[in-house]
Design a protein around this motif. Structure first.
Motif, mmCIF file in Angstrom:
data_model
loop_
_atom_site.group_PDB
_atom_site.id
_atom_site.type_symbol
_atom_site.label_atom_id
_atom_site.label_comp_id
_atom_site.label_asym_id
_atom_site.label_seq_id
_atom_site.Cartn_x
_atom_site.Cartn_y
_atom_site.Cartn_z
ATOM 1 N N LEU A 55 11.115 16.845 20.752
ATOM 2 C CA LEU A 55 10.871 16.097 19.518
ATOM 3 C C LEU A 55 10.503 14.661 19.881
ATOM 4 C CD1 LEU A 55 13.786 17.260 17.178
ATOM 5 C CD2 LEU A 55 11.380 17.873 17.029
ATOM 6 N N SER A 56 9.488 14.119 19.231
ATOM 7 C CA SER A 56 9.060 12.740 19.448
ATOM 8 C C SER A 56 9.244 11.950 18.164
ATOM 9 C CB SER A 56 7.579 12.699 19.845
ATOM 10 O OG SER A 56 7.351 13.437 21.011
ATOM 11 N N GLU A 57 9.737 10.716 18.288
ATOM 12 C CA GLU A 57 9.908 9.861 17.113
ATOM 13 C C GLU A 57 8.564 9.342 16.647
ATOM 14 O OE1 GLU A 57 12.712 6.744 17.715
ATOM 15 O OE2 GLU A 57 14.365 8.130 18.047
ATOM 16 N N LEU A 58 8.439 9.161 15.337
ATOM 17 C CA LEU A 58 7.215 8.613 14.768
ATOM 18 C C LEU A 58 7.521 7.894 13.472
ATOM 19 C CD1 LEU A 58 6.318 10.512 12.137
ATOM 20 C CD2 LEU A 58 5.730 12.082 13.952
ATOM 21 N N ALA A 59 6.540 7.181 12.979
ATOM 22 C CA ALA A 59 6.608 6.565 11.656
ATOM 23 C C ALA A 59 5.454 7.141 10.847
ATOM 24 C CB ALA A 59 6.491 5.054 11.750
ATOM 25 N N ALA A 60 5.732 7.516 9.616
ATOM 26 C CA ALA A 60 4.709 8.086 8.742
ATOM 27 C C ALA A 60 4.576 7.209 7.500
ATOM 28 C CB ALA A 60 5.084 9.503 8.332
ATOM 29 N N LYS A 61 3.353 6.830 7.173
ATOM 30 C CA LYS A 61 3.120 6.002 5.995
ATOM 31 C C LYS A 61 2.520 6.858 4.886
ATOM 32 C CE LYS A 61 1.454 1.565 4.539
ATOM 33 N NZ LYS A 61 0.942 0.281 4.999
ATOM 34 N N VAL A 62 3.122 6.782 3.721
ATOM 35 C CA VAL A 62 2.611 7.455 2.538
ATOM 36 C C VAL A 62 1.935 6.384 1.698
ATOM 37 C CG1 VAL A 62 3.175 8.774 0.477
ATOM 38 C CG2 VAL A 62 4.424 9.182 2.612
ATOM 39 N N ILE A 63 0.623 6.467 1.596
ATOM 40 C CA ILE A 63 -0.153 5.460 0.888
ATOM 41 C C ILE A 63 -0.187 5.792 -0.600
ATOM 42 C CG2 ILE A 63 -2.431 4.412 0.659
ATOM 43 C CD1 ILE A 63 -2.803 4.969 3.643
ATOM 44 N N GLU A 64 0.134 4.801 -1.413
ATOM 45 C CA GLU A 64 0.118 4.975 -2.857
ATOM 46 C C GLU A 64 -1.267 4.617 -3.386
ATOM 47 O OE1 GLU A 64 3.286 2.589 -4.419
ATOM 48 O OE2 GLU A 64 4.773 3.627 -3.208
ATOM 49 N N PRO A 65 -1.890 5.516 -4.141
ATOM 50 C CA PRO A 65 -3.216 5.214 -4.676
ATOM 51 C C PRO A 65 -3.147 4.061 -5.678
ATOM 52 C CG PRO A 65 -2.405 7.290 -5.571
ATOM 53 C CD PRO A 65 -1.405 6.825 -4.561
ATOM 54 N N GLN A 66 -4.051 3.133 -5.555
ATOM 55 C CA GLN A 66 -4.091 1.969 -6.436
ATOM 56 C C GLN A 66 -4.982 2.278 -7.645
ATOM 57 O OE1 GLN A 66 -2.203 -0.850 -5.675
ATOM 58 N NE2 GLN A 66 -1.439 0.547 -4.102
ATOM 59 N N ASN A 67 -4.388 2.320 -8.831
ATOM 60 C CA ASN A 67 -5.107 2.566 -10.088
ATOM 61 C C ASN A 67 -5.798 3.923 -10.120
ATOM 62 O OD1 ASN A 67 -4.392 -0.032 -11.042
ATOM 63 N ND2 ASN A 67 -6.074 -0.895 -9.865
ATOM 64 N N GLN A 68 -5.291 4.906 -9.373
ATOM 65 C CA GLN A 68 -5.820 6.274 -9.368
ATOM 66 C C GLN A 68 -4.652 7.241 -9.262
ATOM 67 O OE1 GLN A 68 -8.346 6.174 -5.896
ATOM 68 N NE2 GLN A 68 -10.167 5.928 -7.163
ATOM 69 N N LEU A 120 0.791 -1.230 0.000
ATOM 70 C CA LEU A 120 0.000 0.000 0.000
ATOM 71 C C LEU A 120 0.824 1.281 0.000
ATOM 72 C CD1 LEU A 120 -2.860 -0.955 2.455
ATOM 73 C CD2 LEU A 120 -2.926 -0.912 -0.028
ATOM 74 N N GLY A 121 2.108 1.213 0.318
ATOM 75 C CA GLY A 121 2.893 2.437 0.328
ATOM 76 C C GLY A 121 4.220 2.279 1.043
ATOM 77 N N GLN A 122 4.831 3.422 1.357
ATOM 78 C CA GLN A 122 6.141 3.477 1.978
ATOM 79 C C GLN A 122 6.031 4.028 3.388
ATOM 80 O OE1 GLN A 122 8.572 5.384 -1.010
ATOM 81 N NE2 GLN A 122 10.369 4.439 -0.157
ATOM 82 N N VAL A 123 6.905 3.538 4.287
ATOM 83 C CA VAL A 123 6.947 4.009 5.669
ATOM 84 C C VAL A 123 8.259 4.753 5.876
ATOM 85 C CG1 VAL A 123 6.888 3.347 8.103
ATOM 86 C CG2 VAL A 123 5.541 2.067 6.436
ATOM 87 N N PHE A 124 8.156 5.927 6.492
ATOM 88 C CA PHE A 124 9.315 6.775 6.734
ATOM 89 C C PHE A 124 9.497 7.008 8.227
ATOM 90 C CE2 PHE A 124 7.880 7.786 2.515
ATOM 91 C CZ PHE A 124 9.050 7.962 1.797
ATOM 92 N N LYS A 125 10.748 7.096 8.649
ATOM 93 C CA LYS A 125 11.075 7.498 10.012
ATOM 94 C C LYS A 125 10.918 9.009 10.086
ATOM 95 C CE LYS A 125 14.702 7.210 13.441
ATOM 96 N NZ LYS A 125 16.032 6.697 13.766
#
Length: 52
Positions: free
Chosen positions: A34-47, A20-25
């Motif tokens: 500052l607090s650490e987190l993970a952010a997911k960039v969801i790739e649109p499927q066929n859109q 579904l996408g990529q996860v970034f630190k």
């Protein structure tokens, strides 16, 4: 850096990628800390990103 709803988020390197996408630190700024987190960039499927 990304600004969203008055908060600052610092997106770092990619740490994983799945179907579904990529996860970034990253980090966000809450007050003076500052607090650490993970952010997911969801790739649109066929859109395009504009359609999503």
């Amino acid at each position: 850096m990304v600004n969203f709803n008055g908060r600052q988020y610092f997106i770092g390197k990619s740490i994983n990628q799945g179907y579904l996408g990529q996860v970034f630190k990253g980090e966000d700024e809450w007050g003076s800390e500052l607090s650490e987190l993970a952010a997911k960039v969801i790739e649109p499927q066929n859109q395009t990103y504009e359609d999503v």
